[in-house]
Design an enzyme around this catalytic site. Structure first.
Site, PDB file in Angstrom:
ATOM      1  N   ASP A  23       0.654  -1.350   0.071  1.00  0.00           N
ATOM      2  CA  ASP A  23       0.001   0.306  -0.235  1.00  0.00           C
ATOM      3  C   ASP A  23       0.987   0.746   0.206  1.00  0.00           C
ATOM      4  O   ASP A  23       1.859   1.675   0.764  1.00  0.00           O
ATOM      5  CB  ASP A  23      -1.431   0.332   1.038  1.00  0.00           C
ATOM      6  CG  ASP A  23      -2.123   1.438   0.393  1.00  0.00           C
ATOM      7  OD1 ASP A  23      -2.290   1.409   0.112  1.00  0.00           O
ATOM      8  OD2 ASP A  23      -3.075   1.362   2.192  1.00  0.00           O
ATOM      9  N   ASN A  71     -10.313  -2.864  -6.309  1.00  0.00           N
ATOM     10  CA  ASN A  71      -9.714  -2.160  -7.002  1.00  0.00           C
ATOM     11  C   ASN A  71     -10.268  -1.602  -8.487  1.00  0.00           C
ATOM     12  O   ASN A  71     -10.188  -0.344  -8.829  1.00  0.00           O
ATOM     13  CB  ASN A  71      -8.359  -2.838  -7.699  1.00  0.00           C
ATOM     14  CG  ASN A  71      -6.900  -2.554  -6.026  1.00  0.00           C
ATOM     15  OD1 ASN A  71      -6.313  -3.019  -6.326  1.00  0.00           O
ATOM     16  ND2 ASN A  71      -7.842  -1.706  -5.665  1.00  0.00           N
TER      17      ASN A  71
HETATM   18  C1  FPP Z   1      -1.791   0.406  -3.701  1.00  0.00           C
HETATM   19  O1  FPP Z   1      -1.375   1.496  -4.140  1.00  0.00           O
HETATM   20  C2  FPP Z   1      -0.941  -0.803  -4.772  1.00  0.00           C
HETATM   21  C3  FPP Z   1      -1.919  -1.337  -5.898  1.00  0.00           C
HETATM   22  C4  FPP Z   1      -3.752  -0.799  -5.613  1.00  0.00           C
HETATM   23  C5  FPP Z   1      -1.720  -2.071  -6.220  1.00  0.00           C
HETATM   24  C6  FPP Z   1       0.082  -2.508  -6.147  1.00  0.00           C
HETATM   25  C7  FPP Z   1       0.221  -3.033  -8.038  1.00  0.00           C
HETATM   26  C8  FPP Z   1       1.371  -2.531  -7.647  1.00  0.00           C
HETATM   27  C9  FPP Z   1       2.629  -2.798  -6.926  1.00  0.00           C
HETATM   28  C10 FPP Z   1       2.141  -3.380  -8.847  1.00  0.00           C
HETATM   29  C11 FPP Z   1       1.170  -4.208  -9.769  1.00  0.00           C
HETATM   30  C12 FPP Z   1       2.701  -5.644  -8.953  1.00  0.00           C
HETATM   31  C13 FPP Z   1       2.683  -5.602  -9.378  1.00  0.00           C
HETATM   32  C14 FPP Z   1       2.899  -7.789  -9.269  1.00  0.00           C
HETATM   33  C15 FPP Z   1       3.579  -5.946 -10.773  1.00  0.00           C
HETATM   34  P1  FPP Z   1      -2.299   2.811  -3.459  1.00  0.00           P
HETATM   35  O2  FPP Z   1      -2.924   3.285  -5.229  1.00  0.00           O
HETATM   36  O3  FPP Z   1      -3.683   1.939  -2.564  1.00  0.00           O
HETATM   37  O4  FPP Z   1      -2.323   3.863  -2.536  1.00  0.00           O
HETATM   38  P2  FPP Z   1      -2.583   5.011  -1.573  1.00  0.00           P
HETATM   39  O5  FPP Z   1      -3.802   3.826  -1.066  1.00  0.00           O
HETATM   40  O6  FPP Z   1      -1.091   5.643  -1.653  1.00  0.00           O
HETATM   41  O7  FPP Z   1      -3.299   5.608  -2.915  1.00  0.00           O
END
Ligand code: FPP
Length: 235
Positions: A23, A71
């Site tokens: 996250d 998501n």
């Molecule tokens: C949370 O950050 C992250 C995600 C919803 C996506 C996680 C995906 C990756 C790290 C990349 C793809 C994965 C692989 C295995 C290649 P957020 O966007 O919710 O952050 P925030 O809460 O600060 O807005």
């Protein structure tokens, strides 16, 4: 990358199965006045570092929450950027996984993904299927409540609704029991991730944003895990 231990060689720290809620990509980008997608890009680099380090440190299983059933509610351009990153990740890193004895496993309902991504995932799965080292599980369009409901239905169809029977039907049934869940970015929630499996898992909530996560955080988490006394409800 150094030699990867085979499954079953118990590392001294005792941590076999680690799951991570990655996250903070968006906040990482926002703090730098960059588009969110750049945060996700840096997030993929953190995934790469973490997979390498986890395999080298002797973990048997690493389970990453990459895309939740919730998501899809994000703006279309962010969803498609995440899909693009996933595709690029598989294409660019599959050789390294295969060479390092890592098996790729996907949990969640991938039927909603494009046929191109489904094809890539299937290819990556079959190419690494015989590998005996660390299992890297990526949770895609995954929701724990949905998984538990499916497992309960499967157990019921076999006529036995016990905790053991439900556990045996979970998507993670072939993995070692979950030892530790890490969530980055300071949020303190499970967000519909591995809720059944977390029954006796240790939890660690870190203030670091996912794109900044690296080997040093993993090593510190493993040390913290090794210090905790796990009683599984006993005394
Ligand atoms: C949370 O950050 C992250 C995600 C919803 C996506 C996680 C995906 C990756 C790290 C990349 C793809 C994965 C692989 C295995 C290649 P957020 O966007 O919710 O952050 P925030 O809460 O600060 O807005």
């Amino acid at each position: 990358m150094s030699a990867v231990p085979a499954l079953g060689d118990e590392p001294r720290h005792g941590l076999r199965h680690l799951a991570i809620i990655m996250d903070g990509n968006g906040r990482w980008a926002k703090r730098r006045h960059m588009p969110r997608v750049l945060g996700h890009q840096r997030g993929v680099e953190a995934v790469r570092r973490t997979v390498r380090a986890a395999a080298e440190l002797g973990l048997s299983a690493l389970t990453l929450y990459a895309f939740s059933t919730e998501n899809w509610r994000r703006p279309e351009d962010e969803v498609s950027a995440l899909m693009g990153l996933l595709k690029h990740f598989i294409l660019s890193d599959l050789d390294e996984f295969a060479a390092n004895n890592i098996r790729l496993k996907i949990i969640g309902d991938t039927s909603a993904f494009s046929s191109e991504i489904i094809g890539l995932i299937d290819h990556a799965r079959s190419r690494t299927a015989d590998n005996t080292g660390m299992v890297m599980t990526v949770a895609l369009n995954y929701g724990s409540q949905d998984e538990i409901a499916r497992a309960a239905r499967a157990a019921a169809a076999k006529g036995e609704i016990t905790a053991e029977a439900i556990s045996a039907e979970l998507d993670t049934a072939d993995l070692p029991p979950l030892d530790l869940i890490i969530r980055t970015s300071g949020e303190v929630r499970l967000s519909n991730f591995l809720m059944w499996q977390a029954a006796y898992a240790e939890m660690l909530f870190l203030d670091v944003l996912w794109p900044d996560f690296g080997r040093e955080h993993l090593e510190a988490a493993i040390e913290e895990y090794a210090r905790r006394e796990r009683r599984f409800g006993g005394r």
